[in-house]
Design a protein around this motif. Structure first.
Motif, PDB file in Angstrom:
ATOM      1  N   LEU A   1       0.574  -1.185   0.062  1.00 56.18           N
ATOM      2  CA  LEU A   1       0.029   0.064   0.347  1.00 56.18           C
ATOM      3  C   LEU A   1       1.008   1.087  -0.226  1.00 56.18           C
ATOM      4  O   LEU A   1       2.042   1.575   0.671  1.00 56.18           O
ATOM      5  CB  LEU A   1      -0.942  -0.160   1.470  1.00 56.18           C
ATOM      6  N   GLY A   2       0.438   2.664  -0.742  1.00 57.58           N
ATOM      7  CA  GLY A   2       1.240   3.354  -1.298  1.00 57.58           C
ATOM      8  C   GLY A   2       3.074   3.528  -1.426  1.00 57.58           C
ATOM      9  O   GLY A   2       3.740   3.893  -1.188  1.00 57.58           O
ATOM     10  N   ARG A   3       3.129   2.696  -2.510  1.00 57.68           N
ATOM     11  CA  ARG A   3       3.770   2.145  -2.724  1.00 57.68           C
ATOM     12  C   ARG A   3       3.836   1.612  -4.400  1.00 57.68           C
ATOM     13  O   ARG A   3       2.612   1.738  -5.423  1.00 57.68           O
ATOM     14  CB  ARG A   3       4.744   0.945  -3.253  1.00 57.68           C
ATOM     15  N   GLN A   4       4.498   2.563  -5.625  1.00 54.59           N
ATOM     16  CA  GLN A   4       4.318   2.970  -6.604  1.00 54.59           C
ATOM     17  C   GLN A   4       5.911   1.972  -7.822  1.00 54.59           C
ATOM     18  O   GLN A   4       7.180   1.802  -6.912  1.00 54.59           O
ATOM     19  CB  GLN A   4       4.434   4.234  -6.924  1.00 54.59           C
ATOM     20  N   ARG A   5       5.159   1.673  -8.953  1.00 54.66           N
ATOM     21  CA  ARG A   5       6.242   0.965  -9.857  1.00 54.66           C
ATOM     22  C   ARG A   5       6.010   0.853 -11.278  1.00 54.66           C
ATOM     23  O   ARG A   5       4.955   1.310 -11.077  1.00 54.66           O
ATOM     24  CB  ARG A   5       6.373  -1.129  -9.332  1.00 54.66           C
ATOM     25  N   TYR A   6       7.992   1.298 -11.812  1.00 57.17           N
ATOM     26  CA  TYR A   6       7.730   0.716 -13.283  1.00 57.17           C
ATOM     27  C   TYR A   6       7.726  -0.330 -13.665  1.00 57.17           C
ATOM     28  O   TYR A   6       7.953  -0.642 -13.993  1.00 57.17           O
ATOM     29  CB  TYR A   6       8.847   2.129 -13.782  1.00 57.17           C
ATOM     30  N   SER A   7       6.429  -0.159 -14.961  1.00 54.12           N
ATOM     31  CA  SER A   7       6.542  -1.564 -15.519  1.00 54.12           C
ATOM     32  C   SER A   7       5.931  -1.296 -17.311  1.00 54.12           C
ATOM     33  O   SER A   7       6.323  -0.278 -17.624  1.00 54.12           O
ATOM     34  CB  SER A   7       5.167  -2.485 -15.549  1.00 54.12           C
ATOM     35  N   LEU A   8       5.534  -2.384 -17.798  1.00 56.82           N
ATOM     36  CA  LEU A   8       5.648  -2.244 -19.190  1.00 56.82           C
ATOM     37  C   LEU A   8       3.983  -3.066 -19.540  1.00 56.82           C
ATOM     38  O   LEU A   8       3.851  -3.971 -18.959  1.00 56.82           O
ATOM     39  CB  LEU A   8       6.924  -2.628 -19.804  1.00 56.82           C
ATOM     40  N   LEU A   9       3.739  -3.153 -20.770  1.00 58.16           N
ATOM     41  CA  LEU A   9       2.545  -3.848 -21.539  1.00 58.16           C
ATOM     42  C   LEU A   9       3.552  -4.088 -22.411  1.00 58.16           C
ATOM     43  O   LEU A   9       3.790  -3.444 -23.645  1.00 58.16           O
ATOM     44  CB  LEU A   9       1.734  -2.699 -22.049  1.00 58.16           C
ATOM     45  N   LEU A  10       3.664  -5.167 -22.647  1.00 58.14           N
ATOM     46  CA  LEU A  10       4.042  -6.324 -23.718  1.00 58.14           C
ATOM     47  C   LEU A  10       3.108  -6.853 -24.867  1.00 58.14           C
ATOM     48  O   LEU A  10       2.688  -7.208 -24.650  1.00 58.14           O
ATOM     49  CB  LEU A  10       5.220  -7.123 -23.232  1.00 58.14           C
ATOM     50  N   ASP A  11       4.352  -6.908 -26.290  1.00 54.97           N
ATOM     51  CA  ASP A  11       2.583  -7.530 -26.764  1.00 54.97           C
ATOM     52  C   ASP A  11       3.540  -9.749 -26.687  1.00 54.97           C
ATOM     53  O   ASP A  11       4.219  -9.473 -25.827  1.00 54.97           O
ATOM     54  CB  ASP A  11       3.030  -7.058 -27.865  1.00 54.97           C
ATOM     55  N   GLU A  12       2.551 -10.226 -27.886  1.00 58.11           N
ATOM     56  CA  GLU A  12       3.303 -11.648 -27.324  1.00 58.11           C
ATOM     57  C   GLU A  12       4.569 -12.021 -27.704  1.00 58.11           C
ATOM     58  O   GLU A  12       5.277 -13.031 -27.387  1.00 58.11           O
ATOM     59  CB  GLU A  12       1.909 -12.370 -28.594  1.00 58.11           C
TER      60      GLU A  12
END
Length: 377
Positions: free
Chosen positions: A92-103
Motif C-alpha cells: 500500500l502506498g508504493r509505486q512501480r515502473y512497468s510495461l505492457l508487452l505484446d506476445e
C-alpha cells in the motif's frame, strides 16, 4: 456473416482540449498538437523553463496521460498475467515502473502502477492510452473492473523546490520518498500524490478532480518557486535524465532487455515468468539483446535529431531516437539504438546529420545525475 466494405473515408478527429486549456493560453502558452491533445509546448522559452525546473520548481500539465483504476477478485494475479511487475508484493502506498508487452515481447507502452487502499492505480501514456485500454480489456478476466478516470486531471510538480511549494498547500507530502504515494486533501478535494516524475529531479505527480485543477494550479503558481513549464522543456529534461519516450525510444520492435529496462522486472518474475512476452525477456536475459538503447555524446555544437543514422565506419549500426541540445550541459546529446557489438561505453561512432558525419561516443546515462528523494537504506 458478411458486411459491405465501408468506402467512406474516416475524418480525423480534432485534437482534444485539456481541462486547463484556457489556463495555459491565458499565461501565454504556445499550444501544439501532441498525443491527440492541444498541449502547451512553451511559455517563455524552452531553455529558460528547463533551467528553472532544474533549480526551482516547474508545473507540468500531464492530464493527457491515461489514469486507470482496477478492482475485483483476483486482481493481483490478473495483472501479473499481463504485465511483468510484481503486483502481489506491491505494498500500500508504493509505486512501480512497468510495461505492457505484446506476445513477442515487444513494448506496447511503459507505465506506472501503484496500490491504493481500495484499488490498483495505473498511469499510461497519452498517445497509447486507448490502445492500452483495448489490450487490457482483451486480456483481463470478467471479474476485474477497469475504470478510465477521465474526470481527473494530472499535474506534475518537478524540481528541487517542489517539496517546499507543495507542502505549503498539502502538509505532510514531505514525508513521502521516491516512488511512494498517498492520499491527501486540499480544500475539500481528494488528491492522490506520488513522489515521482519524468525529469530526473525530485518532484510529485498529483491526480485530482478536473474541477479542482485550475484553482490548484493557480495556488501552486502563486508560490515564488513555481512556474508553468511546457512540453519542450519536459522533453529536454527527460533526455538529460536518460528516460525513454514511448513511440520514439520504445516501440513494439524493442525489447525490455535491449531498452535497459530490466530493472523493472524483479528476480522472482524473471524466473517464474507467467506474463505476456516473458519468452523473449528470458531469452535475452540469457543470451543478450541484439540491439541496445544507448546514450550518445556528440562532438561540436550541431545536434542529432530523431531518425539520424549511426555509423561505425561505413557500416550503419543504429538510429538516433531522441536528440537535442542539453541546456544543463551546453552540448548536444542523444539517445539511440545500436547493434549490441557497438553499445559499450566509450565506443566511437559517427552520426550522419545534413550530409555530414558528426563524431560521437556511447555515453553513460543519465547525462545529468538524478536527484530523487530516496528513502535511506
Amino acid at each position: 456473416m458478411s458486411a459491405e466494405p465501408d468506402t467512406e473515408i474516416e475524418e480525423e478527429l480534432p485534437p482534444q482540449e485539456l481541462v486547463l486549456d484556457g489556463w495555459h493560453r491565458a499565461r501565454g502558452a504556445r499550444m501544439v498538437e501532441f498525443a491527440g491533445y492541444m498541449m502547451p509546448i512553451q511559455y517563455e522559452g524552452i531553455m529558460a523553463e528547463h533551467l528553472w525546473t532544474r533549480t526551482h520548481a516547474g508545473l507540468f500539465d500531464v492530464s493527457h496521460m491515461g489514469q486507470l483504476s482496477f478492482t475485483g477478485e483476483g486482481l493481483d494475479a490478473a495483472l501479473e498475467a499481463i504485465i511483468p511487475a510484481s503486483i502481489a508484493s506491491l505494498a500500500l502506498g508504493r509505486q512501480r515502473y512497468s510495461l505492457l508487452l505484446d506476445e513477442e515481447g515487444g513494448i506496447l507502452d511503459d507505465l506506472m502502477v501503484s496500490r491504493r487502499p481500495d484499488d490498483i492505480y495505473m498511469v499510461v501514456n497519452g498517445a497509447t492510452k486507448y490502445d492500452d485500454i483495448g489490450w487490457l480489456i482483451e486480456h483481463l478476466p470478467d471479474d476485474v473492473t477497469m475504470n478510465l478516470m477521465d474526470e481527473h486531471a494530472l499535474l506534475a510538480l518537478q524540481g528541487p523546490e517542489a517539496v517546499v511549494a507543495l507542502s505549503r498547500l498539502v502538509p505532510s507530502v514531505e514525508g513521502l520518498f521516491f516512488m511512494q504515494c498517498a492520499g491527501f486533501a486540499w480544500q475539500g478535494h481528494d488528491l492522490w500524490v506520488s513522489r515521482s516524475g519524468y525529469t530526473g529531479e525530485d518532484g510529485f505527480e498529483i491526480s485530482l478532480p478536473a474541477e479542482a485543477a485550475e484553482a490548484f494550479a493557480d495556488a501552486l503558481c502563486a508560490q515564488a518557486e513555481v512556474k508553468p513549464i511546457g512540453l519542450g522543456a519536459r522533453d529536454s529534461l527527460r533526455l538529460e535524465a536518460g528516460l525513454p519516450l514511448y513511440g520514439h525510444d520504445l516501440s513494439p520492435e524493442i525489447s525490455v532487455i535491449g531498452a535497459d529496462l530490466g530493472f523493472a522486472i524483479l528476480k522472482k518474475r524473471r524466473e517464474a515468468g507467467g506474463y505476456i512476452g516473458h519468452a523473449r525477456v528470458a531469452r535475452e536475459l540469457a543470451q543478450g539483446a541484439p540491439v541496445k538503447r544507448v546514450g550518445l555524446g556528440i562532438e561540436g555544437k550541431l545536434p542529432a535529431r530523431e531518425g539520424a543514422e549511426i555509423y561505425a565506419g561505413s557500416t550503419k549500426v543504429g538510429t538516433v531516437t531522441s536528440g537535442g541540445h542539453s541546456p544543463s550541459l551546453g552540448v548536444p546529446i542523444a539517445m539511440g539504438w545500436v547493434d549490441a557489438a557497438y553499445a559499450a561505453t566509450g565506443t566511437a561512432l559517427e552520426i550522419e546529420v545534413r550530409g555530414k558525419r558528426l563524431a560521437a561516443r556511447v555515453a553513460p546515462m543519465p547525462f545529468v545525475p538524478h536527484h530523487y528523494h530516496r528513502q535511506p537504506s
